[in-house]
Design an enzyme around this catalytic site. Structure first.
Site, PDB file in Angstrom:
ATOM      1  N   GLY A  46       0.985  -1.223   0.033  1.00 32.24           N
ATOM      2  CA  GLY A  46       0.151   0.041   0.034  1.00 32.24           C
ATOM      3  C   GLY A  46       1.021   1.173   0.017  1.00 32.24           C
ATOM      4  O   GLY A  46       2.135   1.122   0.407  1.00 32.24           O
ATOM      5  N   GLN A  51       2.847   9.987   1.271  1.00 40.51           N
ATOM      6  CA  GLN A  51       4.225   9.221   1.243  1.00 40.51           C
ATOM      7  C   GLN A  51       5.176   9.728   0.206  1.00 40.51           C
ATOM      8  O   GLN A  51       6.480   9.295   0.233  1.00 40.51           O
ATOM      9  CB  GLN A  51       3.971   7.648   1.575  1.00 40.51           C
ATOM     10  CG  GLN A  51       3.367   7.212   2.738  1.00 40.51           C
ATOM     11  CD  GLN A  51       3.211   5.688   2.841  1.00 40.51           C
ATOM     12  OE1 GLN A  51       2.324   5.328   2.212  1.00 40.51           O
ATOM     13  NE2 GLN A  51       4.183   5.172   3.433  1.00 40.51           N
ATOM     14  N   CYS A  89       5.554  -0.246   7.175  1.00 40.93           N
ATOM     15  CA  CYS A  89       5.353   1.255   6.549  1.00 40.93           C
ATOM     16  C   CYS A  89       6.568   1.571   5.772  1.00 40.93           C
ATOM     17  O   CYS A  89       7.655   1.624   6.097  1.00 40.93           O
ATOM     18  CB  CYS A  89       4.835   2.058   7.434  1.00 40.93           C
ATOM     19  SG  CYS A  89       4.511   3.769   6.709  1.00 40.93           S
ATOM     20  N   LEU A  90       6.229   1.572   4.326  1.00 36.01           N
ATOM     21  CA  LEU A  90       7.426   2.184   3.515  1.00 36.01           C
ATOM     22  C   LEU A  90       8.120   3.422   3.817  1.00 36.01           C
ATOM     23  O   LEU A  90       9.123   3.772   3.766  1.00 36.01           O
ATOM     24  CB  LEU A  90       6.786   2.402   1.976  1.00 36.01           C
ATOM     25  CG  LEU A  90       6.492   1.288   1.308  1.00 36.01           C
ATOM     26  CD1 LEU A  90       6.018   1.638  -0.054  1.00 36.01           C
ATOM     27  CD2 LEU A  90       7.674   0.085   1.218  1.00 36.01           C
ATOM     28  N   GLU A 132      -3.654   2.883   5.432  1.00 36.54           N
ATOM     29  CA  GLU A 132      -3.571   3.936   4.455  1.00 36.54           C
ATOM     30  C   GLU A 132      -4.275   5.114   4.881  1.00 36.54           C
ATOM     31  O   GLU A 132      -4.016   6.348   4.587  1.00 36.54           O
ATOM     32  CB  GLU A 132      -3.913   3.535   3.141  1.00 36.54           C
ATOM     33  CG  GLU A 132      -2.716   2.245   2.519  1.00 36.54           C
ATOM     34  CD  GLU A 132      -1.209   2.327   2.860  1.00 36.54           C
ATOM     35  OE1 GLU A 132      -0.898   3.540   2.766  1.00 36.54           O
ATOM     36  OE2 GLU A 132      -0.581   1.457   3.173  1.00 36.54           O
ATOM     37  N   HIS A 135      -2.741   7.500   6.941  1.00 43.95           N
ATOM     38  CA  HIS A 135      -1.818   8.356   6.357  1.00 43.95           C
ATOM     39  C   HIS A 135      -2.458   9.666   5.808  1.00 43.95           C
ATOM     40  O   HIS A 135      -2.127  10.715   5.900  1.00 43.95           O
ATOM     41  CB  HIS A 135      -1.277   7.616   5.197  1.00 43.95           C
ATOM     42  CG  HIS A 135       0.033   6.738   5.379  1.00 43.95           C
ATOM     43  ND1 HIS A 135       1.149   7.323   6.301  1.00 43.95           N
ATOM     44  CD2 HIS A 135       0.279   5.433   5.256  1.00 43.95           C
ATOM     45  CE1 HIS A 135       1.953   6.445   6.394  1.00 43.95           C
ATOM     46  NE2 HIS A 135       1.425   5.271   5.892  1.00 43.95           N
TER      47      HIS A 135
HETATM   48 CO    CO Z   1       2.408   3.322   5.818  1.00 48.63          CO
END
Ligand code: CO
Length: 165
Positions: A46, A51, A89-90, A132, A135
């Site tokens: 995701g 981000q 989480c990226l 997400e 975010h």
């Molecule tokens: Co994330």
């Protein structure tokens, strides 16, 4: 290629504004494939627009080969049943945190054509949708655990990085 912002970037703590389908943001259709590419390249399931530095109410997910493009997503209902699942989480490479969330959610979002989709999600789809959505509201997963748990996770990450060297 879209680049991930740093974990300390204030955009990760900023609530995004609803996306307008009035034509003022035509480049969304170009942006979405780039977001999907950035998600895949970085090995995520995701990716939310903030981000990659975009203050838009948009995220993409890819779970078991099913692709989701969610614009203006809302969670209309949550199951009373919760579960604890380890998330990554990226924006926080290498950090894994066990997060408690409702098991299933009833959601609504718009697809890239502006059509409203209403559905119930379970399992990993539900989990990812909730992560997400956070975010887009300026909430990251590390805000959902105590300082103690977070510090332990960071220590573990540093240890793993050391061992990899
Ligand atoms: Co994330």
């Amino acid at each position: 290629m879209l680049k991930l912002v740093k974990a300390t970037d204030p955009i990760l703590r900023t609530k995004t504004e609803p996306f307008n389908f009035d034509g003022s943001n035509d480049n969304l259709l170009e942006l979405i494939p780039q977001m999907i590419e950035a998600m895949r390249t970085n090995g995520g399931i995701g990716l939310a627009a903030p981000q990659v530095g975009l203050p838009l109410r948009v995220f993409v997910m890819e779970i078991e080969n099913k692709e989701f493009v969610c614009i203006n997503p809302v969670i209309l209902g949550k199951s009373i049943d919760t579960e604890v699942v380890e998330e990554g989480c990226l924006s926080f490479p290498g950090i894994k945190l066990a997060i408690t969330r409702p098991k299933s959610v009833i959601v609504e979002y718009q697809d890239p054509t502006g059509k409203t989709i209403s559905t119930e999600l379970e399992g990993l789809e539900s989990r990812c949708f909730q992560h997400e959505s956070d975010h887009l509201n300026g909430i990251t997963f590390e805000q959902k655990v105590s300082k103690l748990i977070l510090n332990m996770a960071k220590r573990r990450q540093r240890k793993i990085r050391k061992e990899e060297k």
